[in-house]
Design a protein around this motif. Structure first.
Motif, PDB file in Angstrom:
ATOM      1  N   LEU A  37       0.829  -1.196   0.000  1.00  0.00           N
ATOM      2  CA  LEU A  37       0.000   0.000   0.000  1.00  0.00           C
ATOM      3  C   LEU A  37       0.870   1.256   0.000  1.00  0.00           C
ATOM      4  O   LEU A  37       0.589   2.214  -0.732  1.00  0.00           O
ATOM      5  CB  LEU A  37      -0.934  -0.004   1.206  1.00  0.00           C
ATOM      6  N   ALA A  38       1.934   1.249   0.776  1.00  0.00           N
ATOM      7  CA  ALA A  38       2.842   2.401   0.818  1.00  0.00           C
ATOM      8  C   ALA A  38       3.530   2.617  -0.531  1.00  0.00           C
ATOM      9  O   ALA A  38       3.668   3.762  -0.992  1.00  0.00           O
ATOM     10  CB  ALA A  38       3.885   2.203   1.918  1.00  0.00           C
ATOM     11  N   ILE A  39       3.947   1.547  -1.175  1.00  0.00           N
ATOM     12  CA  ILE A  39       4.600   1.662  -2.486  1.00  0.00           C
ATOM     13  C   ILE A  39       3.615   2.178  -3.532  1.00  0.00           C
ATOM     14  O   ILE A  39       3.949   3.044  -4.346  1.00  0.00           O
ATOM     15  CB  ILE A  39       5.213   0.312  -2.912  1.00  0.00           C
ATOM     16  N   LEU A  40       2.393   1.664  -3.511  1.00  0.00           N
ATOM     17  CA  LEU A  40       1.376   2.152  -4.443  1.00  0.00           C
ATOM     18  C   LEU A  40       1.093   3.631  -4.211  1.00  0.00           C
ATOM     19  O   LEU A  40       0.980   4.412  -5.160  1.00  0.00           O
ATOM     20  CB  LEU A  40       0.082   1.343  -4.300  1.00  0.00           C
ATOM     21  N   HIS A  41       0.985   4.030  -2.949  1.00  0.00           N
ATOM     22  CA  HIS A  41       0.743   5.438  -2.635  1.00  0.00           C
ATOM     23  C   HIS A  41       1.877   6.304  -3.165  1.00  0.00           C
ATOM     24  O   HIS A  41       1.634   7.354  -3.766  1.00  0.00           O
ATOM     25  CB  HIS A  41       0.587   5.643  -1.125  1.00  0.00           C
ATOM     26  N   ASP A  42       3.097   5.865  -2.983  1.00  0.00           N
ATOM     27  CA  ASP A  42       4.249   6.632  -3.456  1.00  0.00           C
ATOM     28  C   ASP A  42       4.227   6.775  -4.982  1.00  0.00           C
ATOM     29  O   ASP A  42       4.475   7.857  -5.510  1.00  0.00           O
ATOM     30  CB  ASP A  42       5.553   5.977  -3.006  1.00  0.00           C
ATOM     31  N   ARG A  43       3.937   5.687  -5.684  1.00  0.00           N
ATOM     32  CA  ARG A  43       3.886   5.748  -7.162  1.00  0.00           C
ATOM     33  C   ARG A  43       2.769   6.668  -7.632  1.00  0.00           C
ATOM     34  O   ARG A  43       2.942   7.458  -8.557  1.00  0.00           O
ATOM     35  CB  ARG A  43       3.684   4.347  -7.749  1.00  0.00           C
ATOM     36  N   ILE A  44       1.599   6.587  -6.992  1.00  0.00           N
ATOM     37  CA  ILE A  44       0.495   7.468  -7.358  1.00  0.00           C
ATOM     38  C   ILE A  44       0.877   8.915  -7.080  1.00  0.00           C
ATOM     39  O   ILE A  44       0.654   9.799  -7.911  1.00  0.00           O
ATOM     40  CB  ILE A  44      -0.801   7.070  -6.598  1.00  0.00           C
ATOM     41  N   TYR A  45       1.471   9.158  -5.933  1.00  0.00           N
ATOM     42  CA  TYR A  45       1.884  10.513  -5.556  1.00  0.00           C
ATOM     43  C   TYR A  45       2.875  11.080  -6.572  1.00  0.00           C
ATOM     44  O   TYR A  45       2.705  12.203  -7.053  1.00  0.00           O
ATOM     45  CB  TYR A  45       2.500  10.490  -4.154  1.00  0.00           C
ATOM     46  N   GLN A  46       3.901  10.311  -6.900  1.00  0.00           N
ATOM     47  CA  GLN A  46       4.928  10.785  -7.830  1.00  0.00           C
ATOM     48  C   GLN A  46       4.338  11.054  -9.218  1.00  0.00           C
ATOM     49  O   GLN A  46       4.604  12.093  -9.823  1.00  0.00           O
ATOM     50  CB  GLN A  46       6.071   9.771  -7.941  1.00  0.00           C
ATOM     51  N   ALA A  47       3.536  10.135  -9.717  1.00  0.00           N
ATOM     52  CA  ALA A  47       2.961  10.292 -11.052  1.00  0.00           C
ATOM     53  C   ALA A  47       1.993  11.473 -11.091  1.00  0.00           C
ATOM     54  O   ALA A  47       2.028  12.289 -12.024  1.00  0.00           O
ATOM     55  CB  ALA A  47       2.251   9.005 -11.478  1.00  0.00           C
ATOM     56  N   CYS A  48       1.147  11.585 -10.092  1.00  0.00           N
ATOM     57  CA  CYS A  48       0.179  12.681 -10.072  1.00  0.00           C
ATOM     58  C   CYS A  48       0.880  14.033  -9.967  1.00  0.00           C
ATOM     59  O   CYS A  48       0.482  14.997 -10.637  1.00  0.00           O
ATOM     60  CB  CYS A  48      -0.810  12.505  -8.931  1.00  0.00           C
ATOM     61  N   GLN A  49       1.900  14.115  -9.141  1.00  0.00           N
ATOM     62  CA  GLN A  49       2.653  15.368  -9.033  1.00  0.00           C
ATOM     63  C   GLN A  49       3.230  15.764 -10.393  1.00  0.00           C
ATOM     64  O   GLN A  49       3.185  16.929 -10.787  1.00  0.00           O
ATOM     65  CB  GLN A  49       3.772  15.260  -7.995  1.00  0.00           C
ATOM     66  N   HIS A  50       3.765  14.791 -11.111  1.00  0.00           N
ATOM     67  CA  HIS A  50       4.330  15.048 -12.430  1.00  0.00           C
ATOM     68  C   HIS A  50       3.266  15.589 -13.383  1.00  0.00           C
ATOM     69  O   HIS A  50       3.474  16.612 -14.043  1.00  0.00           O
ATOM     70  CB  HIS A  50       4.948  13.765 -12.997  1.00  0.00           C
ATOM     71  N   TYR A  51       2.137  14.913 -13.471  1.00  0.00           N
ATOM     72  CA  TYR A  51       1.095  15.321 -14.406  1.00  0.00           C
ATOM     73  C   TYR A  51       0.446  16.645 -13.999  1.00  0.00           C
ATOM     74  O   TYR A  51       0.131  17.477 -14.859  1.00  0.00           O
ATOM     75  CB  TYR A  51       0.033  14.228 -14.564  1.00  0.00           C
ATOM     76  N   ILE A  52       0.255  16.870 -12.724  1.00  0.00           N
ATOM     77  CA  ILE A  52      -0.338  18.124 -12.262  1.00  0.00           C
ATOM     78  C   ILE A  52       0.594  19.291 -12.582  1.00  0.00           C
ATOM     79  O   ILE A  52       0.141  20.341 -13.064  1.00  0.00           O
ATOM     80  CB  ILE A  52      -0.685  18.036 -10.759  1.00  0.00           C
ATOM     81  N   GLN A  53       1.886  19.129 -12.357  1.00  0.00           N
ATOM     82  CA  GLN A  53       2.841  20.195 -12.698  1.00  0.00           C
ATOM     83  C   GLN A  53       2.903  20.413 -14.200  1.00  0.00           C
ATOM     84  O   GLN A  53       3.055  21.541 -14.668  1.00  0.00           O
ATOM     85  CB  GLN A  53       4.230  19.852 -12.155  1.00  0.00           C
ATOM     86  N   GLN A  54       2.783  19.341 -14.955  1.00  0.00           N
ATOM     87  CA  GLN A  54       2.812  19.413 -16.413  1.00  0.00           C
ATOM     88  C   GLN A  54       1.553  20.092 -16.959  1.00  0.00           C
ATOM     89  O   GLN A  54       1.583  20.729 -17.997  1.00  0.00           O
ATOM     90  CB  GLN A  54       2.941  17.985 -16.968  1.00  0.00           C
TER      91      GLN A  54
END
Length: 95
Positions: free
Chosen positions: A36-53
């Motif tokens: 669950l922690a790894i999934l949260h981290d991947r979602i967080y990283q990907a979403c941050q990238h797309y939101i900034q983009q």
């Protein structure tokens, strides 16, 4: 001595079995929490990238949906859900 062991062998066996089941359950819970922690981290990283983009592509959205489905099934909510919803609302641009 042997009479005592033979008389109470079932209690010992069930005690050992119960202890083993509890140990496996604790390890299983720790493993689920780690996933669950790894999934949260991947979602967080990907979403941050797309939101900034400012936009997301179709393959990125599909990947996020796949990650989020597992994350949500394992009980993840809160910030992961909020970020996923923000990324999902972004315009879709295919390169």
């Amino acid at each position: 001595m042997w009479e005592f062991i033979v008389q109470y062998w079932a209690e010992w066996a069930f005690g050992l079995l119960g202890t083993a089941i509890i140990a496996v359950a604790i390890k299983y819970k720790a493993l689920l929490n780690g996933v669950l922690a790894i999934l949260h981290d991947r979602i967080y990283q990907a979403c941050q990238h797309y939101i900034q983009q400012g936009y997301i592509d179709a393959s990125g959205l599909k990947n996020l949906e796949y990650l989020y489905r597992s994350y949500h099934t394992l009980g993840g909510n809160g910030t992961g859900t909020e970020l996923y919803n923000r990324a999902k609302a972004l315009p879709i641009h295919d390169n």
